[in-house]
Design an enzyme around this catalytic site. Sequence first.
Site, PDB file in Angstrom:
ATOM      1  N   GLU A 262       0.698  -1.049  -0.019  1.00  0.00           N
ATOM      2  CA  GLU A 262       0.122  -0.015  -0.116  1.00  0.00           C
ATOM      3  C   GLU A 262       0.957   1.083   0.023  1.00  0.00           C
ATOM      4  OE1 GLU A 262      -0.806  -2.005   3.190  1.00  0.00           O
ATOM      5  OE2 GLU A 262      -1.987  -3.328   1.993  1.00  0.00           O
TER       6      GLU A 262
ATOM      7  N   GLN B 251      12.101  -3.377   2.162  1.00  0.00           N
ATOM      8  CA  GLN B 251      13.031  -4.539   2.568  1.00  0.00           C
ATOM      9  C   GLN B 251      11.838  -5.474   3.594  1.00  0.00           C
ATOM     10  OE1 GLN B 251      16.076  -2.291   4.481  1.00  0.00           O
ATOM     11  NE2 GLN B 251      14.814  -1.799   6.198  1.00  0.00           N
TER      12      GLN B 251
ATOM     13  N   LYS C  88      -6.977 -16.037   2.208  1.00  0.00           N
ATOM     14  CA  LYS C  88      -7.676 -15.586   0.909  1.00  0.00           C
ATOM     15  C   LYS C  88      -6.502 -14.774   0.060  1.00  0.00           C
ATOM     16  CE  LYS C  88      -9.304 -11.850   3.929  1.00  0.00           C
ATOM     17  NZ  LYS C  88     -10.134 -11.511   4.879  1.00  0.00           N
TER      18      LYS C  88
END
Length: 178
Positions: A123, A142, A159
């Site tokens: 994100e 990292q 999922k």
Amino acid sequence: MILSDKTIIKMLDENSLVIKPITKEQIQPASVDIRLGNTFSIVDDTPSGIITLESKTNYKTIKTDTYLILPGQFVLATTMEYFELPDNLTAFVEGRSSLGRMGLFIQNAGWVDPGFKGEITLELYNANRCAIELKCGRRVGQLVFAEMDDHALNPYNGKYQGQTDATGSRVFMDPDKF
């Protein structure tokens, strides 16, 4: 215990830890550099302007070697690397401080469970007032690996197992969980 470069190399050679593709330059003293892949996804606008946790969120996904993340924009991206963690190893995703100092925040909820297989969805958020150009192959973060005290009873098989490309939220798939 945090794994050293020596242990990471040994595990890669034994194939008990899989990271592909990888170069020896990515292996740091106590981590492995992760590189930006070529898939980016942004949340599709909804007619109501509201995202709910009970229904599927739609995304616009593009594949490109260069992506311009605008000020205040949130985008999902993927790592160039594919990972397979054994059931006694976990990893923390950390952003690079040099990119954070430019206002680019990188996260993936920070945790990779033992037994995970796939590319890692990142994100990204641009907290700067200027756009930031992202390029496929660029080191963006990292992984720091930690060995568990024992093998997990239930290694990850959720999922997101086997995910490739920038994978959107699947929170709607488990409405009984908080």
